[in-house]
Scaffold this motif. Structure first.
Motif, PDB file in Angstrom:
ATOM      1  N   ASN A 135      36.849  38.686  50.174  1.00 19.97           N
ATOM      2  CA  ASN A 135      37.731  39.718  50.426  1.00 19.97           C
ATOM      3  C   ASN A 135      37.719  40.500  48.878  1.00 19.97           C
ATOM      4  OD1 ASN A 135      39.633  41.733  50.263  1.00 19.97           O
ATOM      5  ND2 ASN A 135      40.554  40.989  52.099  1.00 19.97           N
ATOM      6  N   LEU A 136      38.211  39.652  48.032  1.00 17.43           N
ATOM      7  CA  LEU A 136      38.205  40.307  46.695  1.00 17.43           C
ATOM      8  C   LEU A 136      36.801  40.507  45.919  1.00 17.43           C
ATOM      9  CD1 LEU A 136      41.035  37.649  45.234  1.00 17.43           C
ATOM     10  CD2 LEU A 136      41.503  40.178  45.628  1.00 17.43           C
ATOM     11  N   ARG A 137      36.087  39.494  46.281  1.00 14.60           N
ATOM     12  CA  ARG A 137      34.574  39.721  45.883  1.00 14.60           C
ATOM     13  C   ARG A 137      34.030  41.100  46.388  1.00 14.60           C
ATOM     14  NH1 ARG A 137      32.587  33.689  45.620  1.00 14.60           N
ATOM     15  NH2 ARG A 137      33.355  33.456  43.466  1.00 14.60           N
ATOM     16  N   GLN A 138      34.426  41.398  47.595  1.00  8.03           N
ATOM     17  CA  GLN A 138      33.940  42.695  48.050  1.00  8.03           C
ATOM     18  C   GLN A 138      34.512  43.871  47.520  1.00  8.03           C
ATOM     19  OE1 GLN A 138      35.029  41.863  52.260  1.00  8.03           O
ATOM     20  NE2 GLN A 138      32.827  41.147  52.699  1.00  8.03           N
ATOM     21  N   HIS A 139      35.501  43.662  47.092  1.00  8.07           N
ATOM     22  CA  HIS A 139      36.236  44.667  46.249  1.00  8.07           C
ATOM     23  C   HIS A 139      35.993  44.796  44.917  1.00  8.07           C
ATOM     24  CE1 HIS A 139      38.854  44.718  49.983  1.00  8.07           C
ATOM     25  NE2 HIS A 139      39.028  46.258  49.442  1.00  8.07           N
ATOM     26  N   GLY A 140      34.886  43.898  44.389  1.00  9.63           N
ATOM     27  CA  GLY A 140      34.304  44.218  42.945  1.00  9.63           C
ATOM     28  C   GLY A 140      34.937  43.430  41.854  1.00  9.63           C
ATOM     29  N   HIS A 141      35.732  42.622  42.317  1.00 12.58           N
ATOM     30  CA  HIS A 141      36.596  41.440  41.368  1.00 12.58           C
ATOM     31  C   HIS A 141      35.747  40.453  40.724  1.00 12.58           C
ATOM     32  CE1 HIS A 141      40.214  44.068  41.683  1.00 12.58           C
ATOM     33  NE2 HIS A 141      39.965  43.778  42.923  1.00 12.58           N
ATOM     34  N   GLU A 142      35.936  39.968  39.805  1.00 12.91           N
ATOM     35  CA  GLU A 142      35.352  38.658  39.392  1.00 12.91           C
ATOM     36  C   GLU A 142      36.347  37.499  39.785  1.00 12.91           C
ATOM     37  OE1 GLU A 142      35.239  38.326  34.947  1.00 12.91           O
ATOM     38  OE2 GLU A 142      34.700  36.048  35.049  1.00 12.91           O
ATOM     39  N   VAL A 143      35.699  36.779  40.869  1.00 14.66           N
ATOM     40  CA  VAL A 143      36.546  35.738  41.186  1.00 14.66           C
ATOM     41  C   VAL A 143      36.054  34.403  40.960  1.00 14.66           C
ATOM     42  CG1 VAL A 143      37.967  35.032  43.328  1.00 14.66           C
ATOM     43  CG2 VAL A 143      37.221  37.483  43.051  1.00 14.66           C
ATOM     44  N   VAL A 144      37.145  33.494  40.778  1.00 14.09           N
ATOM     45  CA  VAL A 144      36.541  32.047  40.520  1.00 14.09           C
ATOM     46  C   VAL A 144      37.358  31.276  41.874  1.00 14.09           C
ATOM     47  CG1 VAL A 144      37.094  30.021  39.038  1.00 14.09           C
ATOM     48  CG2 VAL A 144      36.737  32.042  38.037  1.00 14.09           C
ATOM     49  N   ALA A 145      36.564  30.749  42.554  1.00 19.35           N
ATOM     50  CA  ALA A 145      37.221  29.819  43.537  1.00 19.35           C
ATOM     51  C   ALA A 145      37.486  28.530  43.096  1.00 19.35           C
ATOM     52  CB  ALA A 145      36.280  29.755  44.783  1.00 19.35           C
ATOM     53  N   ALA A 146      38.580  28.021  42.676  1.00 21.32           N
ATOM     54  CA  ALA A 146      38.948  26.768  42.228  1.00 21.32           C
ATOM     55  C   ALA A 146      39.591  25.759  43.144  1.00 21.32           C
ATOM     56  CB  ALA A 146      39.770  27.196  40.997  1.00 21.32           C
TER      57      ALA A 146
END
Ligand SMILES: NC(=O)c1ccc[n+]([C@@H]2O[C@H](COP(=O)([O-])OP(=O)(O)OC[C@H]3O[C@@H](n4cnc5c(N)ncnc54)[C@H](OP(=O)(O)O)[C@@H]3O)[C@@H](O)[C@H]2O)c1
Length: 251
Positions: free
Chosen positions: A19-30
């Motif tokens: 969801n956050l990646r679809q909104h253009g954020h840089e996301v780390v799945a940790a």
């Protein structure tokens, strides 16, 4: 915005990351499977570098009293210390509606400890307390099963689907920190015994639900206030019946 999702490989984490990646954020799945372990501290500093927001949706691999308390206390301490060092501006955690009313349960004592560490830290925070996920109904049934009988309280619940939890967390991630707690629930209240009955019946599961007002829910008795939200929770719109008809095996 750089957002780190601790527990990014889990049920909620996977959906939140997407969801956050679809909104253009840089996301780390940790998570441990990607080399980030909040219990040992491994990989934490590297993952948090330049992050503005951290969302903690990790869960303990064991629900045994001592293990789960150790998980949320140690992980919470390590994570908050690493966030302070990295200058993170918003810590978001996923907790459970009614936690302070459920402290006869070791799991909820551990969630309470997690919340208290967050409140005692200096990092701006928002705690989102959710009701039970639709996907967890199977686990509730399993935990209450003896032979072919599932013994359950008839206490009211107001469950929510995991997609709606992830969507609510994605909203919170871009809002200002509240330094407080908000609640999230599904659109309908239903009795716990009836909820599980519907789930088992839709899945053609032969187990029978027995209603018992004293039945324990992860170690604690329930009443109609235990698991239901207070005034004005955020509401996830998905109805249990709609989810059930989508999720049951076809044929
Ligand atoms: N179930 C419910 O109805 C309900 C209701 C309200 C709130 N909640 C809360 O929702 C949260 C998320 O639940 P979930 O069902 O999405 O969890 P889940 O599917 O069991 O996923 C757990 C996640 O935690 C990660 N994890 C485990 N040990 C870790 C460690 N040492 N360091 C970092 N990450 C670790 C796992 O990573 P690996 O995959 O790499 O092992 C995985 O990504 C929990 O905090 C729970 O209390 C649940």
């Amino acid at each position: 915005m750089k957002i780190v999702v601790i527990g990014g490989s889990g049920l909620i984490g996977t959906k939140l990351v997407k969801n956050l990646r679809q909104h253009g954020h840089e996301v780390v799945a940790a998570s441990p499977s990607s080399g980030v372990n909040t219990l040992t501290g491994e990989g934490l500093a590297e993952a948090l570098k330049d992050a503005q927001v951290v969302v903690d949706v990790a869960n303990s691999p064991s629900f045994e009293d001592k293990a789960v308390l150790e998980f949320f206390e140690t992980s919470g301490r390590n994570l908050l210390a690493a966030e302070a060092a990295a200058g993170v501006g918003h810590h978001i955690a996923l907790s459970v509606v009614g936690t302070e009313r459920l402290l006869a349960s070791g799991y909820f004592r551990a969630k309470m400890a997690q919340e208290n560490l967050i409140k005692a830290s200096k990092i701006p925070y928002t705690i989102l307390r959710s009701t039970q996920f639709f996907e967890f109904v199977s686990g509730i049934a399993q935990s209450a099963t003896e032979g072919q009988t599932v013994r359950l309280s008839p206490a009211l619940v107001q469950p929510v689907v995991s997609d709606d939890v992830a969507a609510a967390l994605a909203d919170v991630a871009v809002e200002e920190p509240l330094n407080g707690t908000i609640e999230l629930a599904g659109p309908e209240r239903i009795r716990l015994d009836e909820l599980v009955r519907r789930f088992l019946s839709a899945n053609r599961d032969a187990r029978k639900v027995t209603t018992d007002v004293h039945a324990l829910y992860f170690g604690t008795e329930l009443n109609d206030r235990s698991l239901t939200p207070g005034d004005n929770p955020r509401i996830g719109p998905t109805r249990f019946e709609d989810w059930l008809s989508r999720s049951i095996p076809q044929g």
